[in-house]
Write a protein that holds these residues in place. Structure first.
Motif, short mmCIF file in Angstrom:
data_model
loop_
_atom_site.label_atom_id
_atom_site.label_comp_id
_atom_site.label_asym_id
_atom_site.label_seq_id
_atom_site.Cartn_x
_atom_site.Cartn_y
_atom_site.Cartn_z
N LEU A 9 6.73 6.08 -0.33
CA LEU A 9 6.33 5.64 -1.66
C LEU A 9 7.54 5.09 -2.41
O LEU A 9 8.66 5.54 -2.21
CB LEU A 9 5.76 6.82 -2.46
CG LEU A 9 4.43 7.37 -1.94
CD1 LEU A 9 4.04 8.60 -2.74
CD2 LEU A 9 3.35 6.31 -2.05
N ASP A 10 7.28 4.13 -3.29
CA ASP A 10 8.37 3.61 -4.11
C ASP A 10 8.76 4.63 -5.18
O ASP A 10 7.98 5.53 -5.51
CB ASP A 10 7.95 2.28 -4.75
CG ASP A 10 6.73 2.48 -5.61
OD1 ASP A 10 6.89 2.76 -6.81
OD2 ASP A 10 5.59 2.40 -5.05
N GLU A 11 9.95 4.49 -5.72
CA GLU A 11 10.49 5.49 -6.64
C GLU A 11 9.62 5.67 -7.89
O GLU A 11 9.41 6.77 -8.38
CB GLU A 11 11.92 5.13 -7.06
CG GLU A 11 12.95 5.29 -5.95
CD GLU A 11 12.91 6.67 -5.30
OE1 GLU A 11 12.81 7.68 -6.03
OE2 GLU A 11 12.95 6.74 -4.05
N ALA A 12 9.09 4.56 -8.40
CA ALA A 12 8.30 4.65 -9.64
C ALA A 12 7.04 5.49 -9.41
O ALA A 12 6.65 6.30 -10.26
CB ALA A 12 7.92 3.26 -10.12
N LYS A 82 -1.71 6.78 2.38
CA LYS A 82 -2.90 6.79 1.53
C LYS A 82 -2.79 5.97 0.26
O LYS A 82 -3.76 5.81 -0.47
CB LYS A 82 -3.28 8.24 1.21
CG LYS A 82 -3.58 9.00 2.49
CD LYS A 82 -3.80 10.47 2.32
CE LYS A 82 -3.85 11.13 3.69
NZ LYS A 82 -3.88 12.58 3.59
N LEU A 83 -1.59 5.50 -0.05
CA LEU A 83 -1.45 4.62 -1.22
C LEU A 83 -0.95 3.28 -0.71
O LEU A 83 -0.22 3.22 0.28
CB LEU A 83 -0.45 5.21 -2.21
CG LEU A 83 -0.85 6.51 -2.90
CD1 LEU A 83 0.25 6.94 -3.86
CD2 LEU A 83 -2.17 6.37 -3.64
N PRO A 84 -1.35 2.22 -1.38
CA PRO A 84 -0.88 0.91 -0.95
C PRO A 84 0.63 0.80 -1.14
O PRO A 84 1.21 1.48 -1.99
CB PRO A 84 -1.62 -0.06 -1.87
CG PRO A 84 -2.09 0.75 -3.02
CD PRO A 84 -2.23 2.16 -2.54
N THR A 85 1.28 -0.06 -0.35
CA THR A 85 2.71 -0.32 -0.59
C THR A 85 2.81 -1.15 -1.86
O THR A 85 1.87 -1.82 -2.26
CB THR A 85 3.35 -1.13 0.55
OG1 THR A 85 2.41 -2.12 0.95
CG2 THR A 85 3.70 -0.25 1.72
N GLY A 86 3.97 -1.11 -2.48
CA GLY A 86 4.14 -1.88 -3.72
C GLY A 86 4.80 -0.99 -4.72
O GLY A 86 5.16 0.15 -4.42
N THR A 87 4.98 -1.50 -5.90
CA THR A 87 5.70 -0.71 -6.88
C THR A 87 4.74 -0.10 -7.88
O THR A 87 3.75 -0.71 -8.28
CB THR A 87 6.73 -1.59 -7.63
OG1 THR A 87 6.07 -2.78 -8.02
CG2 THR A 87 7.90 -1.90 -6.74
N PHE A 99 -2.24 12.18 -1.59
CA PHE A 99 -1.68 10.89 -2.00
C PHE A 99 -0.19 11.02 -2.30
O PHE A 99 0.47 10.05 -2.62
CB PHE A 99 -2.41 10.33 -3.23
CG PHE A 99 -2.58 11.33 -4.35
CD1 PHE A 99 -1.54 11.57 -5.24
CD2 PHE A 99 -3.76 12.03 -4.48
CE1 PHE A 99 -1.71 12.50 -6.26
CE2 PHE A 99 -3.92 12.96 -5.49
CZ PHE A 99 -2.90 13.20 -6.38
N ARG A 100 0.34 12.26 -2.19
CA ARG A 100 1.72 12.46 -2.60
C ARG A 100 2.70 12.39 -1.45
O ARG A 100 3.90 12.30 -1.66
CB ARG A 100 1.86 13.80 -3.31
CG ARG A 100 1.11 13.81 -4.62
CD ARG A 100 1.17 15.14 -5.29
NE ARG A 100 0.38 15.10 -6.51
CZ ARG A 100 -0.26 16.13 -7.03
NH1 ARG A 100 -0.18 17.31 -6.42
NH2 ARG A 100 -0.93 16.01 -8.14
N GLY A 101 2.18 12.49 -0.24
CA GLY A 101 3.04 12.36 0.92
C GLY A 101 4.10 13.44 1.04
O GLY A 101 5.15 13.23 1.63
N GLU A 102 3.83 14.62 0.49
CA GLU A 102 4.88 15.64 0.55
C GLU A 102 4.44 16.94 1.21
O GLU A 102 5.27 17.82 1.42
CB GLU A 102 5.43 15.92 -0.85
CG GLU A 102 4.37 16.38 -1.83
CD GLU A 102 4.88 16.51 -3.26
OE1 GLU A 102 6.07 16.23 -3.49
OE2 GLU A 102 4.08 16.90 -4.11
N ALA A 103 3.15 17.07 1.56
CA ALA A 103 2.68 18.37 2.03
C ALA A 103 3.32 18.76 3.36
O ALA A 103 3.88 19.86 3.50
CB ALA A 103 1.16 18.37 2.16
#
Ligand code: ADP
Ligand code: MG
Length: 553
Positions: A9-12, A82-87, A99-103
């Motif tokens: 995921l992007d930083e934002a 699960k989330l599109p690439t982009g900012t 959707f958080r990619g951290e589990a």
């Protein structure tokens, strides 16, 4: 479903993600793994737990699986498919559970994690992270993913200390799996603890899920909910689920489960709306058993307001709660909620609720039994109607109707009488003067604890006595919510002119009572929540008389 491609995921977007420690106890591991399995499109999920869950948790699914490259990326922090690439991705309306990619990263941080997966290719992948070291190799496995988590919190003594013991931790896991099973009734779930299967559902819909989580008895006393409406302008809301008849109750609200788009949530507003849908069918101290899944318009749902994703933000909340209440009450109104006392609760029994506009149209009155019950014949069933409860329901609905129009009729008391009541009751008479007038009392304060009564309710042609006023005032003084009180007082008023034990009914009276009960909105419970009709199937009698399966042998 084709295999995902995982990216960082992007930083934002990362900055927007509701922060919080992901893994706080074994049940959180199970929740994250279930989310992943469901997001992978699994039709079947098997959960295995040893001990309190720190020993071993395994979740196996038959979902899309991962390629070797994706599996390696999956365990990195903030890596998700699960989330599109982009900012700065907008999280509103995200339809996946994760959707958080951290589990997976968080689990690998505090346990040993093994992931065996296959996305449909000839060879699968086995990946193991232990003490921060990653090893990867080929492995055989049909399509799907199995994640095994062992030695949870092995190097976090404080976390281990804070756990509540095997029974309590497994209890949480068990409740969690039940909530998912009811939120996703089309998926097969099983839960095994220390080698024993404790829950399994067949993926055949809400009734089957209820059967798996409870038992056949409970599943047979329930009706499904199917309701669609619009909210937030032209947005579509669907409400689906299952609710048990009012004869099945619990002492806490824990058995009212809600989910939003298949995500179990602990939303007290939605749960209250479900309970409100039962109205007066259940006594105020008891709670129903129900599971509701709502699908609001995507734009109105924010899944990102809670670190453990157990709550969601709903912008059209008020409208949604109202629709949930309507959906439940509509389902109960159209369902045949006679209490069935027969012993046949095996799966072969017809589980579907009967939907009849005139529930007693074909019923023939046989006669009174002990001047308390009416026995009636209804096809293969013997119906037993509680005369008093049935009459109360009829009176209650008539009173409620007349209150909505012109209020309860009053009979004047001449000359007026005085009653002395407690100071609290006298004060309540003043505070609730409007409600009392609406209910048909004409009361004013004479001084101190003395009241002058010049009118009493005469609901349905029978004049109430003064005791009813004293009782009413005591209830008002005890001070519950005015809304509840009004319903309760109406129930009391309905009870007052109702048939009493020992009142003998002529056949014509009995038929009229049944007909009027059939016209009620909710004919199968009295206003205090007790059943009005029980039924006994002929097969039960046949079994009792040992007639076996052949009729008239
Ligand atoms: P998130 O679910 O928020 O994306 P996770 O850390 O839970 O983050 O998972 C990371 C990625 O790993 C997911 O986006 C998904 O692509 C993949 N993944 C995890 N579990 C499974 C599974 N059981 N089946 C298929 N893919 C999975
Ligand atoms: Mg996840």
């Amino acid at each position: 479903m084709s295999a995902p491609t995982i990216h960082r995921l992007d930083e934002a977007t990362v900055a927007r993600i509701a922060a919080g420690e992901v893994i706080t106890r074994p049940a959180r591991v199970v929740a994250e793994l279930l989310d992943n399995a469901l997001d992978a499109g699994a039709g079947r999920i098997d959960v295995t737990v040893d001990g309190d869950g720190t020993e071993r948790i395994r979740v196996a699914d038959d979902g899309c699986g991962l390629s070797q490259a994706d599996a390696e990326r999956a365990i990195e922090r903030h890596a998700t498919s699960k989330l599109p690439t982009g900012t700065d991705t907008d999280l509103t309306g995200v339809s996946t559970l994760g959707f958080r990619g951290e589990a997976l990263a968080a689990i690998a941080d505090c346990a040993t994690l093994e992931l065996v997966t296959n996305n449909g290719e000839a060879v699968g992948t086995e990946l193991r992270v232990e003490d921060g070291d990653l090893s990867v190799r080929n492995a055989g496995r049909p399509q799907g993913t199995t994640v095994t988590v062992t030695d949870l919190f092995a190097d976090r003594p404080a976390r281990r200390e804070s756990l509540a013991g095997q029974a309590a931790e497994f209890g949480r896991i068990s409740e969690l799996v039940a909530r998912y099973a009811l939120a996703r009734p089309e998926v097969r779930f099983s839960l095994t603890h220390n080698g024993n299967e404790t829950l399994s559902t067949s993926g055949g819909g809400f009734q089957d899920a209820l059967l798996g989580v409870y038992n056949a008895e409970t599943a047979s006393r329930a009706t499904t909910i199917e309701h669609a409406t619009t909210v937030d302008g032209d947005g579509r809301l669907s409400v689906r689920g299952i609710c048990c008849y009012p004869s099945v109750t619990r002492s806490t609200r824990d058995h009212v489960r809600v989910s939003v788009n298949g995500r179990p949530v602990t939303d007290s507003g939605l749960r209250r709306a479900v309970v409100a849908g039962y109205g007066s069918l259940i006594a105020g101290t008891r709670y129903p058993v129900a599971a509701i899944d709502i699908a609001p318009p995507a734009r109105t749902v924010d899944p990102n307001i809670h670190p453990a994703k157990q709550e969601v933000g709903l912008t059209a909340r008020e409208e949604i709660e109202e629709s949930v209440e309507t959906a439940v009450s509509k389902a109960l109104t159209t369902a045949d909620i006679r209490r069935t006392e027969d012993a046949a609760t095996d799966l072969e029994t017809e589980l579907a609720a009967v939907d009849r506009s005139d529930p007693f149209g074909e019923v023939r009155v046989i006669g009174p039994f002990r001047d308390l019950y009416l026995l009636c014949e209804d096809g293969n069933e013997l119906l037993v109607v509680d005369q008093h409860a049935a009459h109360e329901r009829v009176n209650y609905e008539r009173l409620r109707g007349s209150l909505a129009e012109e209020g309860v009729p009053t009979a004047s008391v001449e000359p007026s009488e005085t009653v002395s009541v407690s100071p609290a009751a006298a004060a309540a008479a003043e505070t609730h003067a409007d409600l009392l007038a609406e209910l048909g009392f004409d009361v004013d304060r004479f001084g101190g604890g003395t009241l002058r009564v010049s009118g009493v309710p005469a609901p349905l042609g029978r004049v109430a006595d003064l005791d009813l006023l004293v009782e009413t005032l005591d209830k008002l003084a005890a001070g519950q919510q005015p809304g509840d009180q009004r319903d309760e007082l109406l129930s009391d008023l309905a009870c007052h002119p109702s048939l009493k034990a020992g009142d003998r009914l002529t056949k014509a009276d009995a038929e009229a009572l049944l007909e009027r009960l059939g016209e009620c909105e909710q004919p199968f419970a009295c206003p205090h929540g007790r059943p009005t009709v029980c039924s006994l199937d002929e097969s039960t009698l046949a079994a009792g008389f040992e007639r076996g399966s052949t009729r008239f042998r």
